[in-house]
Design a protein around this motif. Sequence first.
Motif, PDB file in Angstrom:
ATOM      1  N   SER A 124       3.812   1.557  -1.310  1.00 17.79           N
ATOM      2  CA  SER A 124       4.336   1.646  -2.671  1.00 17.79           C
ATOM      3  C   SER A 124       3.293   2.237  -3.614  1.00 17.79           C
ATOM      4  O   SER A 124       3.606   3.114  -4.436  1.00 17.79           O
ATOM      5  CB  SER A 124       4.766   0.258  -3.152  1.00 17.79           C
ATOM      6  N   ASP A 125       2.057   1.783  -3.501  1.00 19.19           N
ATOM      7  CA  ASP A 125       0.968   2.329  -4.328  1.00 19.19           C
ATOM      8  C   ASP A 125       0.762   3.818  -4.053  1.00 19.19           C
ATOM      9  O   ASP A 125       0.550   4.604  -4.984  1.00 19.19           O
ATOM     10  CB  ASP A 125      -0.335   1.573  -4.078  1.00 19.19           C
ATOM     11  N   GLN A 126       0.813   4.202  -2.791  1.00 24.19           N
ATOM     12  CA  GLN A 126       0.659   5.617  -2.428  1.00 24.19           C
ATOM     13  C   GLN A 126       1.779   6.463  -3.022  1.00 24.19           C
ATOM     14  O   GLN A 126       1.531   7.569  -3.519  1.00 24.19           O
ATOM     15  CB  GLN A 126       0.648   5.791  -0.908  1.00 24.19           C
ATOM     16  N   HIS A 139       0.824  -1.219   0.000  1.00 21.19           N
ATOM     17  CA  HIS A 139       0.000   0.000   0.000  1.00 21.19           C
ATOM     18  C   HIS A 139       0.855   1.265   0.000  1.00 21.19           C
ATOM     19  O   HIS A 139       0.517   2.243  -0.671  1.00 21.19           O
ATOM     20  CB  HIS A 139      -0.964   0.004   1.189  1.00 21.19           C
ATOM     21  N   SER A 187       8.782   4.372  -4.945  1.00 22.91           N
ATOM     22  CA  SER A 187       7.870   3.233  -4.957  1.00 22.91           C
ATOM     23  C   SER A 187       8.578   1.984  -5.458  1.00 22.91           C
ATOM     24  O   SER A 187       8.492   0.910  -4.844  1.00 22.91           O
ATOM     25  CB  SER A 187       6.668   3.551  -5.849  1.00 22.91           C
ATOM     26  N   LEU A 219       3.424   5.881  -5.724  1.00 23.17           N
ATOM     27  CA  LEU A 219       3.135   6.007  -7.156  1.00 23.17           C
ATOM     28  C   LEU A 219       2.085   7.075  -7.402  1.00 23.17           C
ATOM     29  O   LEU A 219       2.237   7.897  -8.305  1.00 23.17           O
ATOM     30  CB  LEU A 219       2.651   4.678  -7.728  1.00 23.17           C
ATOM     31  N   GLU A 220       1.023   7.041  -6.613  1.00 22.25           N
ATOM     32  CA  GLU A 220      -0.049   8.031  -6.773  1.00 22.25           C
ATOM     33  C   GLU A 220       0.448   9.452  -6.546  1.00 22.25           C
ATOM     34  O   GLU A 220      -0.082  10.398  -7.125  1.00 22.25           O
ATOM     35  CB  GLU A 220      -1.210   7.717  -5.831  1.00 22.25           C
ATOM     36  N   ARG A 221       1.468   9.603  -5.711  1.00 18.45           N
ATOM     37  CA  ARG A 221       2.038  10.921  -5.430  1.00 18.45           C
ATOM     38  C   ARG A 221       3.111  11.310  -6.432  1.00 18.45           C
ATOM     39  O   ARG A 221       3.767  12.334  -6.282  1.00 18.45           O
ATOM     40  CB  ARG A 221       2.632  10.948  -4.019  1.00 18.45           C
ATOM     41  N   GLY A 222       3.333  10.478  -7.439  1.00 17.86           N
ATOM     42  CA  GLY A 222       4.317  10.782  -8.462  1.00 17.86           C
ATOM     43  C   GLY A 222       5.741  10.430  -8.080  1.00 17.86           C
ATOM     44  O   GLY A 222       6.691  10.890  -8.703  1.00 17.86           O
ATOM     45  N   GLU A 223       5.899   9.593  -7.063  1.00 20.54           N
ATOM     46  CA  GLU A 223       7.225   9.211  -6.591  1.00 20.54           C
ATOM     47  C   GLU A 223       7.538   7.777  -7.016  1.00 20.54           C
ATOM     48  O   GLU A 223       7.762   6.897  -6.191  1.00 20.54           O
ATOM     49  CB  GLU A 223       7.304   9.362  -5.072  1.00 20.54           C
ATOM     50  N   ALA A 224       7.573   7.578  -8.333  1.00 20.06           N
ATOM     51  CA  ALA A 224       7.778   6.234  -8.882  1.00 20.06           C
ATOM     52  C   ALA A 224       9.102   5.633  -8.432  1.00 20.06           C
ATOM     53  O   ALA A 224       9.168   4.446  -8.097  1.00 20.06           O
ATOM     54  CB  ALA A 224       7.687   6.265 -10.405  1.00 20.06           C
ATOM     55  N   HIS A 251      -0.314  -3.336 -15.305  1.00 19.87           N
ATOM     56  CA  HIS A 251       1.144  -3.218 -15.278  1.00 19.87           C
ATOM     57  C   HIS A 251       1.804  -4.037 -16.382  1.00 19.87           C
ATOM     58  O   HIS A 251       2.895  -3.715 -16.832  1.00 19.87           O
ATOM     59  CB  HIS A 251       1.705  -3.663 -13.919  1.00 19.87           C
TER      60      HIS A 251
END
Length: 130
Positions: free
Chosen positions: A39-41, A37, A51, A43-48, A115
């Motif tokens: 990691s998903d958050q 979760h 993540s 990604l959603e915040r643009g921090e690939a 993915h």
Amino acid sequence: AIIAMWEEWGDRPFNWYMSETSGEAILRNSYLHPRTHISDQLLERGEASRSHQLTEETAAELRAVEAPTRVLGAAIYNLAAVRATQDRGDEALTLLEEALPMRPDLKASAAGDAHFASLRQAARFLALTS
């Protein structure tokens, strides 16, 4: 509290969802699940990058402790998804080939997982998910 529970119980039979031992349940619920979760958050915040790093660390740490296959298989599946989104298709497929025997229940998920969109027509991917 989780460590104290582990110290008192040890690894004993314990059926909870797909977990069959207390150690497996603790790893799934208190280590893998929250990290997925987070990691998903990220990604959603643009921090690939962060993540992906967390997903890589999770798989590496679970490998290092020789985690039960149901737990390790999910972590490797998640890493395969990361590799696919990084256009590292061969690595993604190799990881899926490792993960799916550990977690056959993820085979159907992989077929529809966004993915893996870039791999949908690859013969190896089709063989894994058919």
